[in-house]
Design a protein around this motif. Structure first.
Motif, mmCIF file in Angstrom:
data_model
loop_
_atom_site.group_PDB
_atom_site.id
_atom_site.type_symbol
_atom_site.label_atom_id
_atom_site.label_comp_id
_atom_site.label_asym_id
_atom_site.label_seq_id
_atom_site.Cartn_x
_atom_site.Cartn_y
_atom_site.Cartn_z
ATOM 1 N N ARG A 69 0.842 -1.201 0.000
ATOM 2 C CA ARG A 69 0.000 0.000 0.000
ATOM 3 C C ARG A 69 0.870 1.242 0.000
ATOM 4 N N LYS A 70 0.429 2.219 -0.716
ATOM 5 C CA LYS A 70 1.114 3.507 -0.781
ATOM 6 C C LYS A 70 0.235 4.548 -0.097
ATOM 7 N N ILE A 71 0.838 5.367 0.699
ATOM 8 C CA ILE A 71 0.090 6.406 1.397
ATOM 9 C C ILE A 71 -0.313 7.500 0.413
ATOM 10 N N ASP A 72 -1.511 8.005 0.583
ATOM 11 C CA ASP A 72 -2.013 9.091 -0.267
ATOM 12 C C ASP A 72 -2.136 10.328 0.606
#
Length: 50
Positions: free
Chosen positions: A40-43
């Motif tokens: 997961r990549k932080i937004d």
């Protein structure tokens, strides 16, 4: 190791801990491990004031 977390975060996981019987620190670790596994990549999007 030391990690700084907001009290709101700790309270959230402590509540989950009460519901599940899993120590809150273990829940935090499980959640972070899931983020790693799912890559997961932080937004981080800041909303402009109007």
């Amino acid at each position: 190791m030391t990690i700084r977390l907001d009290e709101e975060i700790i309270s959230y996981f402590k509540t989950m801990s009460s519901d599940t019987g899993i120590p809150y620190q273990s829940l935090i670790n499980l959640y972070l491990q899931d983020c790693v596994n799912q890559q997961r990549k932080i937004d981080i999007t800041w909303q402009q004031e109007q």
